[in-house]
Motif scaffolding. Sequence first.
Motif, PDB file in Angstrom:
ATOM      1  N   THR A 132      24.996 -15.899  66.174  1.00 24.02           N
ATOM      2  CA  THR A 132      25.330 -16.872  65.615  1.00 24.02           C
ATOM      3  C   THR A 132      26.977 -16.698  66.393  1.00 24.02           C
ATOM      4  O   THR A 132      27.712 -17.970  66.505  1.00 24.02           O
ATOM      5  N   GLU A 135      27.781 -18.426  69.647  1.00 25.76           N
ATOM      6  CA  GLU A 135      26.854 -20.038  69.031  1.00 25.76           C
ATOM      7  C   GLU A 135      25.304 -19.731  70.095  1.00 25.76           C
ATOM      8  O   GLU A 135      25.206 -20.819  70.187  1.00 25.76           O
ATOM      9  N   HIS A 138      20.984 -20.820  67.069  1.00 27.28           N
ATOM     10  CA  HIS A 138      19.887 -22.042  67.387  1.00 27.28           C
ATOM     11  C   HIS A 138      19.640 -21.459  68.382  1.00 27.28           C
ATOM     12  O   HIS A 138      17.728 -22.909  68.559  1.00 27.28           O
ATOM     13  N   LYS A 139      19.318 -20.715  69.075  1.00 28.26           N
ATOM     14  CA  LYS A 139      18.409 -20.664  70.346  1.00 28.26           C
ATOM     15  C   LYS A 139      17.638 -19.514  70.285  1.00 28.26           C
ATOM     16  O   LYS A 139      17.232 -19.590  71.618  1.00 28.26           O
TER      17      LYS A 139
END
Length: 219
Positions: A132, A135, A138-139
């Motif tokens: 997180t 960034e 979400h992957k």
Amino acid sequence: MIERIILKNVLPAVFAGAENEPPVCDSQVWLQDVTFERGRHYLVEAESGTGKSSLCSFLYGNRSDYSGSIMFNDSDISRYGIDEWCDVRRHALAILPQEMRLFPELTAMENIMIKNRLTHHHSAEHIMGMLTALELGHKADVPAGHLSVGQQQRVAIVRALCQPFDFILLDEPVSHLDARNNVAVAELILTESVAQGAGIIATSVGNNISITPDKVLML
């Protein structure tokens, strides 16, 4: 525990016979006595073809095609057997290879957990926190082969941090990252390294990681 990595008159075999020619004659690493100390941060700047990836491979024990000697504390690594290298790579020496070596069919989290299951170093929650921070939360469940090169590089960085280490070797760690992600990666690596009192040895051909080095060496 590795307190010092010492290079004594090391020269890659490919440069044999060119001791008085560039890049060897201009190097602050090859054919020199160099000491890397645990807890300090080093940047090895190099042009392409001067041996930066070779240096990382020598230090990690993947290659031995060099003259001179490399010491971990007072032990010559040329005498290490499989058991010694397995112990070093599991408990004392982490690496981020330039080519990343992710399994494209496995998700980002699965690639990381292959390493973490061997070391039991971080919880799944901590790993998700690192993703997180870069960034990539979400992957986590996306196959690595579907990620961009920069995203793959960040996944490989998280994987490299999933173990105890006295030194971490970073071969062009931010070559595919923009300025914002460079800073985020640097903060994460620095946090994990300081927590372990570890040394950082990073190579670069120009896009330097945003960690202020204690010493810069020209390869």
